[in-house]
Scaffold this motif. Structure first.
Motif, short mmCIF file in Angstrom:
data_model
loop_
_atom_site.label_atom_id
_atom_site.label_comp_id
_atom_site.label_asym_id
_atom_site.label_seq_id
_atom_site.Cartn_x
_atom_site.Cartn_y
_atom_site.Cartn_z
N LYS A 1 0.83 -1.21 0.00
CA LYS A 1 0.00 0.00 0.00
C LYS A 1 0.86 1.27 0.00
N THR B 1 3.35 0.93 -3.76
CA THR B 1 2.81 0.59 -5.08
C THR B 1 1.47 1.29 -5.29
N LYS B 2 0.97 1.23 -6.52
CA LYS B 2 -0.35 1.78 -6.84
C LYS B 2 -1.33 0.67 -7.22
N LEU B 3 -1.09 -0.52 -6.69
CA LEU B 3 -1.94 -1.67 -7.00
C LEU B 3 -3.33 -1.50 -6.40
N ASP B 4 -4.33 -2.07 -7.06
CA ASP B 4 -5.68 -2.01 -6.51
C ASP B 4 -5.85 -3.06 -5.40
N ASN B 5 -6.97 -3.00 -4.70
CA ASN B 5 -7.19 -3.86 -3.53
C ASN B 5 -7.15 -5.34 -3.88
#
Length: 241
Positions: free
Chosen positions: A106, A109-113
């Motif tokens: 979190k 990175t900019k990864l989604d949930n």
């Protein structure tokens, strides 16, 4: 390839000299130990490599980055390339297992949930734990399970360099050997470089590819367990028997 290079490290705390010209290299894909008696400065070396403690002179080079006068930007880049497991796991007690492992994902990175959940689950299984553990809190886990969660968090960003500070401290002998086996498996499966401080004599014998022994503020020995037995009977008896 050299992953870590320490050159002529000198460290003082006030008038007290801790390291007086400590030098060593850590090679790619090895488990490297930092050993020494109480007060020898082994944990200080670890903290210096993690940029958590000062050194007065000399230089560290880690994954191509020199630590002396490192910029804030490069320090952040370097910190994202390693994982750390401190003594007693150091998990956040008010976060669930999922939340603990997800922290670096979190933050960096900019990864989604959904992507974060899948990565966290993969890391959890990588250290031998099952999905139902994700909703538990550290207080609901055994000491050995807490250490496994801490490794999953440390490797969340696919770090190739793992620092371990007294990783079997507080564990019973069976859990300690299970932990050693996990570290060996991770090293072989993911080409990990592991640096650890330990007092555990079983870990020293079974886990370490090479190690240094700090003595009289310097490196008293560097090499393998077999080389120590051949070259220095006194230190072998002190640390390995």
């Amino acid at each position: 390839m050299v992953v870590v290079r320490a050159e002529n490290i000198k460290t003082r705390f006030g008038s007290k000299l801790i390291h007086d010209g400590v030098s060593f290299n850590i090679k790619e894909n090895e488990i490297f130990g930092i050993l020494g008696g109480s007060g020898s400065g082994k944990s200080v070396l670890l903290k210096q490599m993690l940029m958590l403690e000062h050194f007065d002179s000399g230089e560290y080079e880690i994954l191509g980055y020199k630590l002396k006068n490192i910029s804030q930007k490069n320090a952040l880049k370097l910190q994202q390339k390693w994982g750390v497991v401190f003594q007693f796991a150091a998990l956040f007690s008010f976060f669930s297992v999922f939340e603990n492992i997800a922290i670096p994902l979190k933050e960096y990175t900019k990864l989604d949930n959904m992507a974060i959940y899948e990565i966290v689950l993969m890391k959890l299984k990588m250290v031998g734990l099952q999905e139902h553990v994700l909703n538990l809190y550290p207080s609901e886990l055994s000491g050995g399970m807490q250490k496994r969660v801490a490794i999953a968090r440390a490797l969340a960003l696919d770090s190739k360099l793992l620092f371990l500070d007294e990783p079997t401290s507080g564990l019973d002998p069976y859990s300690s050997r299970e932990f050693d086996e996990l570290v060996l498996n991770l090293k072989h499966s993911f080409d990990l470089n592991v640096i650890l401080v330990t007092h555990d004599k079983n870990s020293m014998k079974t886990l370490l590819d090479r190690f240094i022994i700090l003595e009289n503020k310097k490196v008293g020995f560097i090499g393998t367990c077999e080389e120590l037995e051949e070259q220095n009977e006194r230190l072998f008896k002190k640390f390995m028997e």
